[in-house]
Design a protein around this motif. Structure first.
Motif, PDB file in Angstrom:
ATOM      1  N   PHE A  68      24.435  -1.637-101.886  1.00  0.00           N
ATOM      2  CA  PHE A  68      24.227  -2.349-100.635  1.00  0.00           C
ATOM      3  C   PHE A  68      25.139  -1.849 -99.523  1.00  0.00           C
ATOM      4  CE2 PHE A  68      24.482  -6.420 -98.061  1.00  0.00           C
ATOM      5  CZ  PHE A  68      23.231  -6.270 -97.499  1.00  0.00           C
ATOM      6  N   SER A  69      26.391  -1.601 -99.843  1.00  0.00           N
ATOM      7  CA  SER A  69      27.320  -1.106 -98.822  1.00  0.00           C
ATOM      8  C   SER A  69      26.929   0.286 -98.339  1.00  0.00           C
ATOM      9  CB  SER A  69      28.752  -1.082 -99.379  1.00  0.00           C
ATOM     10  OG  SER A  69      29.225  -2.395 -99.590  1.00  0.00           O
ATOM     11  N   VAL A  70      26.493   1.119 -99.271  1.00  0.00           N
ATOM     12  CA  VAL A  70      26.052   2.466 -98.885  1.00  0.00           C
ATOM     13  C   VAL A  70      24.797   2.374 -98.025  1.00  0.00           C
ATOM     14  CG1 VAL A  70      25.288   4.724 -99.732  1.00  0.00           C
ATOM     15  CG2 VAL A  70      27.063   3.464-100.967  1.00  0.00           C
ATOM     16  N   TRP A  71      23.885   1.474 -98.390  1.00  0.00           N
ATOM     17  CA  TRP A  71      22.656   1.292 -97.614  1.00  0.00           C
ATOM     18  C   TRP A  71      22.974   0.872 -96.180  1.00  0.00           C
ATOM     19  CZ3 TRP A  71      20.524  -3.045 -95.222  1.00  0.00           C
ATOM     20  CH2 TRP A  71      19.181  -2.918 -94.806  1.00  0.00           C
ATOM     21  N   LYS A  72      23.923  -0.035 -96.000  1.00  0.00           N
ATOM     22  CA  LYS A  72      24.287  -0.467 -94.651  1.00  0.00           C
ATOM     23  C   LYS A  72      24.876   0.693 -93.844  1.00  0.00           C
ATOM     24  CE  LYS A  72      26.628  -4.134 -96.026  1.00  0.00           C
ATOM     25  NZ  LYS A  72      27.456  -5.365 -95.977  1.00  0.00           N
ATOM     26  N   GLU A  73      25.675   1.521 -94.483  1.00  0.00           N
ATOM     27  CA  GLU A  73      26.191   2.718 -93.813  1.00  0.00           C
ATOM     28  C   GLU A  73      25.050   3.657 -93.445  1.00  0.00           C
ATOM     29  OE1 GLU A  73      29.800   4.762 -95.211  1.00  0.00           O
ATOM     30  OE2 GLU A  73      29.845   3.256 -96.816  1.00  0.00           O
TER      31      GLU A  73
END
Length: 245
Positions: A118-123
């Motif tokens: 999820f954090s990578v997706w937001k980036e």
């Protein structure tokens, strides 16, 4: 620190149907969906493609930059590019450093709020100019029949992109006897109207041009005997989805 490796199925130098303008299209390997209408089953194997680093791909794409004009750029498709999300983030980050327009062509299947995805997706969304989201089927049971995978997380991703202000194009492959009922199309239209950042909606008629790939791979084709939708049915679907001529 060494660059991350991505697995690339194929490259297209002058894509004209994969986002705005002329695009350099990168088809990444790997897909968990088993769409009954898939015209590229040869992309399913994640590690079957050629290995590239992000910088290698960017340098290859830049050879064609003079053809892109003001609207063009690079599009990453598949397969399912979100299966290689870390590599994709690296690639788009490098692209934005060079002021290259970035488009992600995805079905959204790998999306999850679980970490670290999820954090990578937001980036990734921060360096993605446009997402072309292919919604296979709006009905959950129908989605699982058609693709072999759940679809609720895909709709969740679309809602989050809307909240983030992420520009989207919605694509829908119209498949007779699967997702072309009026009730499904009306539900899809309602869902799309609830998204704030959809700039374009496309209906793509199901076709049988990829059947030979199933045959070459020795995989039974699940839509045997189902013909592409007639033009009037495609026009009807467009009308329900609010697509003008």
């Amino acid at each position: 620190m060494s660059e991350r490796i991505g697995y690339v199925h194929s490259l297209e130098s002058f894509g004209s149907a994969d986002g705005p303008g002329v695009r350099y299209v990168i088809f990444l390997s790997g897909c968990r969906m088993r769409c009954q209408f898939c015209h590229n089953p040869d992309t399913w194997d994640l590690r079957a493609g050629r290995e590239y680093t992000a910088s290698e791909l960017i340098q290859t794409a830049l050879r064609y930059r003079s053809y892109w004009g003001r609207e063009g750029g690079i599009t990453v498709s598949g397969g399912e590019p979100l299966l290689q999300i870390d590599f994709l983030l690296e690639l788009f980050t490098e692209a934005k450093k060079m002021d290259i327009h970035t488009t992600l062509d995805t079905s959204g299947n790998p999306f999850t709020r679980e970490e670290p995805f999820f954090s990578v997706w937001k980036e990734l969304m921060e360096v993605t100019d446009l997402v072309m989201l292919d919604i296979k089927h709006i009905d959950e049971e129908g989605h699982q029949i058609l693709t072999g995978q759940p679809g609720e997380n895909i709709k969740e991703m679309a809602g989050l992109m809307s909240d983030l202000g992420q520009p989207m194009w919605i694509r829908h492959v119209l498949v007779p006897e699967r997702n072309d009922k009026d009730e499904y199309l009306q539900a899809l239209a309602t869902f799309i109207r609830g998204l704030k950042t959809v700039e374009r909606v496309e209906v793509l008629p199901y076709h049988t041009l990829g059947v030979f790939k199933w045959e070459n791979l020795g995989i039974p084709y699940p839509l045997e005997g189902i013909a592409p939708p007639p033009p009037e049915r495609v026009a009807h679907a467009k009308h329900i989805l609010g697509i003008g001529d």
